[in-house]
Design a protein around this motif. Structure first.
Motif, PDB file in Angstrom:
ATOM      1  N   ARG A 164       0.849  -1.212   0.000  1.00 25.48           N
ATOM      2  CA  ARG A 164       0.000   0.000   0.000  1.00 25.48           C
ATOM      3  C   ARG A 164       0.877   1.252   0.000  1.00 25.48           C
ATOM      4  NH1 ARG A 164      -3.411  -1.128   4.141  1.00 25.48           N
ATOM      5  NH2 ARG A 164      -4.967  -1.924   2.697  1.00 25.48           N
ATOM      6  N   ALA A 180       2.494   1.677  -3.467  1.00 25.45           N
ATOM      7  CA  ALA A 180       1.498   2.118  -4.448  1.00 25.45           C
ATOM      8  C   ALA A 180       1.161   3.595  -4.288  1.00 25.45           C
ATOM      9  CB  ALA A 180       0.238   1.266  -4.323  1.00 25.45           C
ATOM     10  N   CYS A 227      -1.387  -2.512 -12.134  1.00 24.22           N
ATOM     11  CA  CYS A 227      -0.442  -3.487 -11.562  1.00 24.22           C
ATOM     12  C   CYS A 227      -0.514  -4.782 -12.366  1.00 24.22           C
ATOM     13  CB  CYS A 227      -0.799  -3.756 -10.096  1.00 24.22           C
ATOM     14  SG  CYS A 227       0.146  -5.103  -9.312  1.00 24.22           S
ATOM     15  N   THR A 261      -3.942  -2.252  -2.728  1.00 21.79           N
ATOM     16  CA  THR A 261      -4.007  -1.085  -3.603  1.00 21.79           C
ATOM     17  C   THR A 261      -5.424  -0.941  -4.155  1.00 21.79           C
ATOM     18  OG1 THR A 261      -3.619  -2.084  -5.798  1.00 21.79           O
ATOM     19  CG2 THR A 261      -1.683  -1.768  -4.391  1.00 21.79           C
ATOM     20  N   SER A 262      -5.673   0.177  -4.783  1.00 27.78           N
ATOM     21  CA  SER A 262      -6.944   0.380  -5.493  1.00 27.78           C
ATOM     22  C   SER A 262      -6.740   0.302  -6.997  1.00 27.78           C
ATOM     23  CB  SER A 262      -7.527   1.750  -5.119  1.00 27.78           C
ATOM     24  OG  SER A 262      -6.611   2.784  -5.457  1.00 27.78           O
TER      25      SER A 262
END
Length: 376
Positions: free
Chosen positions: A82, A85, A93, A108-109
């Motif tokens: 996280r 990122a 990704c 992550t988003s």
């Protein structure tokens, strides 16, 4: 373009053991000349400058987790990813194998392209559920049509367009430069210059089915050159039982077990034939390495191996020693002109389907990649 406006791609790998360092290189090379900067992150494995140099990436980070530390919920790894990122302007990704996919989606988003290198990765109900929950952010790639079709079967509600194939590949010219001459390869491996050599490279494991290879070689011997040898490079738990079987078949003096040979791909020109008897090989990178060396191929007609060999080599049914033997005898009867023609066919196949350039073109035309690139 200012640094803040640069586009970045996060590549997340489980480790760099075995073929996975080259997998990292393969995927990083997809972005050469595109304006994307590639950050490759390894979940396990100690920091290693040589590994970093081999990744073809703009930046390489090592999390240095042990296998034990990433069992269970993997909260530490999720938190660390996280932070990575959040520190760069990542567009998406690429994550290799299920554990990195899991961590990337929770940490992550980012949109995640999950690359699968084996069968049955979504056979478990918990993994199917996980993939379903994150289906809006997750798209999948198999290293062969066989792996792709296995995932589509396990995830029948997914749109087929979100589960695609992207073949493994090699830097053809780069590999050929490292492959030594037949004479030097035989000297290094301790093989006679005048032997007719059947080569096999792989773990001594039931999945590689060297049992069928031994039976087939024994059956083929009456129709092979008098100085024929079977040479097996690799180690594993079946070593002693395979040696015992060779003796039982009366071919103990014709079979050489050379153990683990570092950088075995450099020595493929030592072989007159390369034989792969694997049980449902997801892909078979060793086949590409043999093709680059110009060595005629014999492989099982299943899994990803069929897609590599069909049309440029000989295929035989899984576990069928009789047809394997017939294939060896057929290849032994080839003259020099036929061998040259075979080498040219294989080289054409490599360039058209399994080279960095060919797969780069395929990647940038995949539906979900096109969509992600348009988003910026």
């Amino acid at each position: 373009m200012t640094r803040s406006a640069e586009r970045h791609v996060l590549q997340f790998c489980h480790g760099y053991d075995g073929p996975f360092l080259d997998c990292a290189r393969q995927y990083a090379s997809l972005f050469a000349g595109t304006g994307y900067r590639v950050t490759t992150v390894f979940l396990t494995g100690a920091a290693d400058a040589e590994v970093a140099a081999g990744c073809a990436s703009d930046e390489v980070l090592f999390m240095e987790y042990s296998s034990k530390a990433i069992r269970g919920l993997k909260l530490g790894a999720i938190g660390d990813l996280r932070k990575i990122a959040a520190s760069r302007n990542f567009s998406f990704c690429i994550a290799h194998r299920f554990k990195p996919i899991y961590i990337a989606l929770l940490g992550t988003s980012l949109p995640v392209i999950g690359v699968h290198h084996a069968f049955d990765d979504y056979k478990r109900g918990t993994r199917k559920l996980f993939a379903h929950i994150f289906r809006k952010r997750l798209s999948l790639l198999g290293v062969s049509d066989a792996v792709r079709d296995d995932m589509r079967k396990c995830l029948p509600k997914w749109p087929a367009a979100r589960i695609q194939t992207l073949y493994n590949r090699i830097d053809v010219q780069g590999l050929q430069v490292t492959q030594v001459s037949a004479r030097e390869a035989r000297e290094t491996l301790g093989l006679a210059a005048d032997a007719w050599v059947v080569g096999n490279v792989g773990r001594l494991h039931p999945d590689k089915d060297q049992t069928t290879l031994l039976h087939g070689f024994a059956a083929a011997l009456p129709g092979l050159p008098g100085n024929s040898q079977l040479v097996i490079l690799g180690s594993g738990r079946l070593e002693q039982s395979l040696k015992d079987l060779a003796r039982e078949l009366g071919i103990g003096d014709r079979v050489l077990f050379l153990g683990q040979v570092p950088e075995a791909r450099r020595y493929f020109r030592a072989f007159d034939v390369f034989a792969l008897s694997s049980d449902y090989e997801p892909f078979g990178m060793v086949l590409l390495e043999a093709m680059a060396a110009g060595v005629p191929l014999l492989a099982t007609a299943c899994g990803g191996a069929k897609e590599v060999v069909e049309g440029v080599g000989i295929l035989f049914p899984l576990g069928d020693a009789e047809h394997l033997a017939q294939g060896l005898q057929h290849l032994a009867a080839m003259d020099e002109q036929q061998r040259r023609q075979c080498a040219e066919l294989m080289l054409d196949r490599l360039r058209e389907r399994f080279s960095d350039r060919a797969v780069r073109d395929t990647f940038w035309h995949l539906p979900h990649v096109t969509e992600l690139a348009q988003r910026g």
